[in-house]
Design an enzyme around this catalytic site. Sequence first.
Site, PDB file in Angstrom:
ATOM      1  N   CYS A 140      -3.690  -0.914  -2.150  1.00 22.83           N
ATOM      2  CA  CYS A 140      -3.992   0.503  -2.333  1.00 22.83           C
ATOM      3  C   CYS A 140      -5.005   0.681  -3.469  1.00 22.83           C
ATOM      4  O   CYS A 140      -4.765   0.243  -4.601  1.00 22.83           O
ATOM      5  CB  CYS A 140      -2.694   1.231  -2.673  1.00 22.83           C
ATOM      6  SG  CYS A 140      -2.902   2.978  -2.959  1.00 22.83           S
ATOM      7  N   HIS A 160      -8.293   3.395   3.908  1.00 26.21           N
ATOM      8  CA  HIS A 160      -8.518   3.934   5.249  1.00 26.21           C
ATOM      9  C   HIS A 160      -9.977   3.963   5.673  1.00 26.21           C
ATOM     10  O   HIS A 160     -10.279   4.076   6.856  1.00 26.21           O
ATOM     11  CB  HIS A 160      -7.995   5.369   5.327  1.00 26.21           C
ATOM     12  CG  HIS A 160      -6.504   5.478   5.277  1.00 26.21           C
ATOM     13  ND1 HIS A 160      -5.762   4.990   4.229  1.00 26.21           N
ATOM     14  CD2 HIS A 160      -5.625   6.028   6.147  1.00 26.21           C
ATOM     15  CE1 HIS A 160      -4.484   5.253   4.456  1.00 26.21           C
ATOM     16  NE2 HIS A 160      -4.376   5.880   5.609  1.00 26.21           N
ATOM     17  N   GLU A 198      -5.828   8.349   9.911  1.00 24.72           N
ATOM     18  CA  GLU A 198      -4.450   8.249  10.418  1.00 24.72           C
ATOM     19  C   GLU A 198      -4.306   8.897  11.795  1.00 24.72           C
ATOM     20  O   GLU A 198      -3.496   8.470  12.606  1.00 24.72           O
ATOM     21  CB  GLU A 198      -3.467   8.882   9.426  1.00 24.72           C
ATOM     22  CG  GLU A 198      -3.441   8.150   8.112  1.00 24.72           C
ATOM     23  CD  GLU A 198      -2.053   7.951   7.552  1.00 24.72           C
ATOM     24  OE1 GLU A 198      -1.107   8.559   8.052  1.00 24.72           O
ATOM     25  OE2 GLU A 198      -1.935   7.147   6.605  1.00 24.72           O
ATOM     26  N   ASP A 211       0.870  -1.176   0.000  1.00 21.38           N
ATOM     27  CA  ASP A 211       0.000   0.000   0.000  1.00 21.38           C
ATOM     28  C   ASP A 211       0.905   1.223   0.000  1.00 21.38           C
ATOM     29  O   ASP A 211       2.105   1.119   0.258  1.00 21.38           O
ATOM     30  CB  ASP A 211      -0.901  -0.002   1.252  1.00 21.38           C
ATOM     31  CG  ASP A 211      -1.789   1.229   1.298  1.00 21.38           C
ATOM     32  OD1 ASP A 211      -2.326   1.607   0.241  1.00 21.38           O
ATOM     33  OD2 ASP A 211      -1.939   1.829   2.378  1.00 21.38           O
ATOM     34  N   SER A 212       0.321   2.382  -0.250  1.00 24.20           N
ATOM     35  CA  SER A 212       1.095   3.616  -0.184  1.00 24.20           C
ATOM     36  C   SER A 212       1.567   3.891   1.246  1.00 24.20           C
ATOM     37  O   SER A 212       2.496   4.652   1.451  1.00 24.20           O
ATOM     38  CB  SER A 212       0.228   4.780  -0.677  1.00 24.20           C
ATOM     39  OG  SER A 212      -0.993   4.798   0.040  1.00 24.20           O
ATOM     40  N   CYS A 216     -11.238   3.083  -0.538  1.00 24.06           N
ATOM     41  CA  CYS A 216      -9.936   3.567  -0.072  1.00 24.06           C
ATOM     42  C   CYS A 216      -9.568   2.751   1.162  1.00 24.06           C
ATOM     43  O   CYS A 216     -10.437   2.435   1.982  1.00 24.06           O
ATOM     44  CB  CYS A 216     -10.014   5.055   0.279  1.00 24.06           C
ATOM     45  SG  CYS A 216      -8.521   5.695   1.048  1.00 24.06           S
TER      46      CYS A 216
HETATM   47  N1  DGL Z   1      -3.937   3.827   0.133  1.00 23.82           N
HETATM   48  C1  DGL Z   1      -4.628   4.900  -0.550  1.00 23.82           C
HETATM   49  C2  DGL Z   1      -5.857   4.322  -1.267  1.00 23.82           C
HETATM   50  O1  DGL Z   1      -6.409   3.302  -0.909  1.00 23.82           O
HETATM   51  C3  DGL Z   1      -5.031   6.003   0.406  1.00 23.82           C
HETATM   52  C4  DGL Z   1      -3.866   6.830   0.891  1.00 23.82           C
HETATM   53  C5  DGL Z   1      -3.128   7.536  -0.234  1.00 23.82           C
HETATM   54  O2  DGL Z   1      -3.658   8.525  -0.793  1.00 23.82           O
HETATM   55  O3  DGL Z   1      -2.031   7.108  -0.565  1.00 23.82           O
HETATM   56  O4  DGL Z   1      -6.283   4.882  -2.232  1.00 23.82           O
END
Ligand code: DGL
Length: 267
Positions: free
Chosen positions: A74, A187, A153, A11-12, A185
């Site tokens: 992600c 989160h 977060e 993931d990012s 997403c």
């Molecule tokens: N992991 C990203 C997503 O699911 C969210 C956080 C980001 O913008 O990197 O799109």
Amino acid sequence: MGDPRPIGVFDSGIGGLTVLKALWERLPNESTLYLGDTARVPYGTKSAEVVTRYTEQNARFLIERDIKLLVVACNTASAVALPHLERRLQVPVLGVISPGAQAAAERSRSGRIGVIGTAGTIRSGAYARALEAVRPGVEVVGKACPLFVALAEEGWVSGEVPRLVAREYLAELKDAGVDTLVLGCTHYPLLKPLLHTLLGADVRLIDSAEETAAETARVLAEAGLDAPNDARPTYRFVCSDDPARFLTLGQRFLGGAIDHVERHPLG
Ligand code: DGL
């Protein structure tokens, strides 16, 4: 027999731990190697070209560590770079878009479906395409909700501030009368109770994390890549920036089940 190699997940940042948790619950025998690109997060505000480059570097990092299957946890990376990865990698690659879209298309009664995600995910139109592919004629209302990432977060998932932000973001979707909402997403599952309260019990919330874990189980079984029955799973965590912050946030996301994080620069 069986294949003891780990499932690679990236993931990012730390948001993909919601997908990791769903994988652990669904596949308790499987080892996992999780990579969080915390040095370059967020991806949601970046161009498709940049996210694709990062995604390829992350995938290579995991492939070099002998993973048997890759889960792109992600949403933004899945939305813009999945076909690119599928063409280049030798292991099965799964994203989070199509499992989430499949479940939403199946569960919506009216065919009016909301999708919330980062700006990059919504702009890509990937969910709308995936939904249309499984349920032609479906009406999709997309809404970028960038502040949800920061709120999750910070652990601000209930109370006045997230409630006001969510009310503002959800107004359009409520007006459109969606009966199903895809949490597009990593989160957003953390905000599920709040979203449920604001939207009411008639709107189904689709969590891509659970759907992706189910799809991973299916692909592993089909490809004969399941871990041995007596496997003792190992869980390894790597991030590209400060491991201490990853550890703190990771413990929040995983409820404590993480005690060591390695750091590797990427790209
Ligand atoms: N992991 C990203 C997503 O699911 C969210 C956080 C980001 O913008 O990197 O799109």
